[in-house]
Design a protein around this motif. Structure first.
Motif, short mmCIF file in Angstrom:
data_model
loop_
_atom_site.label_atom_id
_atom_site.label_comp_id
_atom_site.label_asym_id
_atom_site.label_seq_id
_atom_site.Cartn_x
_atom_site.Cartn_y
_atom_site.Cartn_z
N LYS A 223 -22.47 180.49 122.31
CA LYS A 223 -22.88 181.35 121.21
C LYS A 223 -22.92 182.80 121.69
O LYS A 223 -23.61 183.13 122.65
CB LYS A 223 -24.27 180.93 120.71
CG LYS A 223 -24.68 181.57 119.40
CD LYS A 223 -25.93 180.89 118.86
CE LYS A 223 -26.25 181.34 117.45
NZ LYS A 223 -27.41 180.59 116.89
N LEU A 224 -22.17 183.67 121.00
CA LEU A 224 -22.05 185.07 121.38
C LEU A 224 -22.79 185.98 120.40
O LEU A 224 -22.97 185.64 119.24
CB LEU A 224 -20.58 185.48 121.46
CG LEU A 224 -19.74 184.77 122.52
CD1 LEU A 224 -18.28 185.22 122.42
CD2 LEU A 224 -20.29 185.02 123.92
N ALA A 225 -23.16 187.16 120.89
CA ALA A 225 -23.86 188.15 120.08
C ALA A 225 -22.86 188.99 119.29
O ALA A 225 -21.71 189.17 119.69
CB ALA A 225 -24.71 189.06 120.97
N PRO A 226 -23.31 189.57 118.16
CA PRO A 226 -22.43 190.42 117.36
C PRO A 226 -22.43 191.88 117.81
O PRO A 226 -21.73 192.70 117.22
CB PRO A 226 -23.03 190.31 115.96
CG PRO A 226 -24.48 190.13 116.22
CD PRO A 226 -24.59 189.32 117.49
N GLY A 244 -13.28 176.58 130.14
CA GLY A 244 -13.19 175.21 129.68
C GLY A 244 -14.11 174.82 128.55
O GLY A 244 -14.25 173.63 128.25
N ALA A 245 -14.76 175.80 127.90
CA ALA A 245 -15.62 175.47 126.77
C ALA A 245 -14.80 174.90 125.62
O ALA A 245 -13.60 175.21 125.47
CB ALA A 245 -16.39 176.70 126.30
N SER A 246 -15.44 174.11 124.79
CA SER A 246 -14.75 173.44 123.68
C SER A 246 -14.76 174.25 122.40
O SER A 246 -13.99 173.95 121.48
CB SER A 246 -15.41 172.08 123.41
OG SER A 246 -15.36 171.26 124.55
N GLY A 247 -15.66 175.26 122.31
CA GLY A 247 -15.73 176.03 121.09
C GLY A 247 -16.62 177.24 121.21
O GLY A 247 -17.32 177.44 122.22
N LEU A 248 -16.60 178.06 120.16
CA LEU A 248 -17.39 179.30 120.10
C LEU A 248 -18.28 179.25 118.86
O LEU A 248 -17.88 178.72 117.82
CB LEU A 248 -16.47 180.52 119.99
CG LEU A 248 -15.61 180.87 121.19
CD1 LEU A 248 -14.40 181.70 120.75
CD2 LEU A 248 -16.44 181.64 122.21
N ILE A 249 -19.47 179.82 118.98
CA ILE A 249 -20.32 180.04 117.81
C ILE A 249 -20.49 181.53 117.64
O ILE A 249 -20.95 182.23 118.55
CB ILE A 249 -21.69 179.35 117.96
CG1 ILE A 249 -21.50 177.85 118.07
CG2 ILE A 249 -22.59 179.69 116.78
CD1 ILE A 249 -22.80 177.05 118.08
N ILE A 250 -20.09 182.03 116.47
CA ILE A 250 -20.07 183.47 116.19
C ILE A 250 -20.74 183.70 114.85
O ILE A 250 -20.22 183.27 113.82
CB ILE A 250 -18.64 184.01 116.17
CG1 ILE A 250 -17.95 183.73 117.53
CG2 ILE A 250 -18.60 185.47 115.84
CD1 ILE A 250 -16.46 184.06 117.53
N SER A 251 -21.95 184.32 114.83
CA SER A 251 -22.56 184.97 115.96
C SER A 251 -24.06 184.73 115.94
O SER A 251 -24.60 184.18 114.99
CB SER A 251 -22.30 186.47 115.91
OG SER A 251 -22.96 187.03 114.75
#
Length: 361
Positions: A223-226, A244-251
């Motif tokens: 999970k990344l910041a905006p 190697g992460a499987s996905g991103l959570i934005i944001s």
């Protein structure tokens, strides 16, 4: 009934008191035999167009619950009964911690926003494990958002994340590495590309090593910041993917206060809700383009309507999450999102939500 009766009563209370009252009520409701499963028959989407398979797992809906509402996983059955396609619990830390001093949660009604500086208050990994282990069965996947304890320096942060993985891998359907909360001192420094790559690689390796013990290798999302500078955001996305992460959570929540009108705008902490709608969608589009659509993205930030969710999906999000809108709109929000998303797909001649992912990117 929520808007006319329940919401006015809750909004007369301190925001955190209302939160605890709600979670306590949902925890009690979760214990009513058969009720959550029966309710979900009404609230879960009946349209097959909303179903997707990601990481080898089936999601009946692209609408999930964001982390922060059920920090200790005590109300999973009740939240599942609302019809969510998946639930994210936490943030959890290895050891219990009280979080920051109160007051630490604020409503901004004219801005349809919340500001929080909770500080990862939670009962610890062992308590969360006990709650999730006690669930008789799951009607929706449960993701676990993990972080470090406040007293743990960044140099030792990896150990805290790995402790959470070890403690919870057998009950987690996915792990979310939280390095973007603004309410734990120094935490966002872990988003720097080199530090982030090392941390994510360690967590991914830890999950893979635990596969032998738990027979479960949940996907790892970050999970990344905006608030990152565009170049830093791009570097962080590359670091996550290459590690190697499987996905991103934005944001995650933002420190920006532009356009707010409520006096609580001066409160420190992370801002969520309507002010994040456009910014998070822009970042989703940027990350989708950067990864060429190969890394699934979960879009979160200011989703109040089906159009908000659809915009994020067409920008590149495979899944979405809500939090603040649930406070303002109530439990019927989830079903309205399902109905609206299905209507938007039909309008555009799409047979599946997966066909809409990235259509406008």
């Amino acid at each position: 009934m929520y808007r006319s009766l329940i919401k006015p009563l809750l909004f007369h209370l301190d925001a955190e008191d209302a939160h605890h009252l709600t979670i306590d009520g949902l925890q009690l409701a979760s214990r009513v035999p058969a009720w959550p499963a029966l309710a979900r028959r009404v609230t879960a989407p009946s349209a097959p167009a909303l179903t997707q398979t990601l990481w080898g797992r089936t999601f009946s809906s692209p609408v999930g619950l964001a982390a922060g509402l059920d920090k200790n996983g005590v109300a999973v059955p009740a939240f599942s009964a609302l019809g969510f396609g998946f639930l994210e619990v936490g943030t959890v830390t290895p050891l219990p911690q009280a979080g920051n001093d109160r007051p630490r949660l604020f409503r901004l009604p004219p801005d349809q926003a919340l500001i929080n500086r909770m500080g990862f208050n939670n009962g610890g990994a062992a308590a969360l494990h006990a709650h999730l282990r006690a669930l008789p069965h799951r009607t929706a996947p449960v993701w676990v958002n993990i972080g470090r304890n406040k007293v743990t320096p960044n140099e030792a942060a990896t150990d805290d994340y790995l402790k959470c993985v070890t403690a919870l891998q057998d009950v987690a359907d996915a792990f979310v590495v939280n390095v973007s909360s603004p309410n734990t001192p120094g935490l966002r420094a872990l988003q720097a590309a080199d530090e982030l790559a090392a941390l994510v690689r360690a967590v991914v390796n830890g999950v893979e090593a635990g596969r032998v013990r738990t027979l479960n290798a949940p996907p790892v999302l970050v999970k990344l910041a905006p608030d990152l500078h565009p170049a830093d955001f791009e570097a962080s996305v590359d670091a996550v993917v290459n590690a190697g992460a499987s996905g991103l959570i934005i944001s995650n929540t933002t420190l920006d206060r532009a356009g707010l009108t409520h006096p609580h705008q001066t409160q420190t902490g992370g801002l969520s809700g309507r002010p994040l709608t456009t910014r998070s969608t822009e970042l989703i589009r940027a990350a989708y383009r950067q990864t060429a659509g190969r890394t699934p993205i979960v879009g979160v930030g200011g989703i109040f309507t089906a159009q908000d969710a659809y915009d994020k999906i067409r920008a590149g999000a495979s899944l979405t999450e809500v939090y603040s809108a649930l406070v303002y709109e109530g439990p019927g929000l989830v079903r309205r999102l399902h109905t609206g998303l299905n209507a938007l797909l039909e309008r555009d001649g799409l047979r599946s939500v997966s066909e809409a992912v990235g259509a406008d990117a």
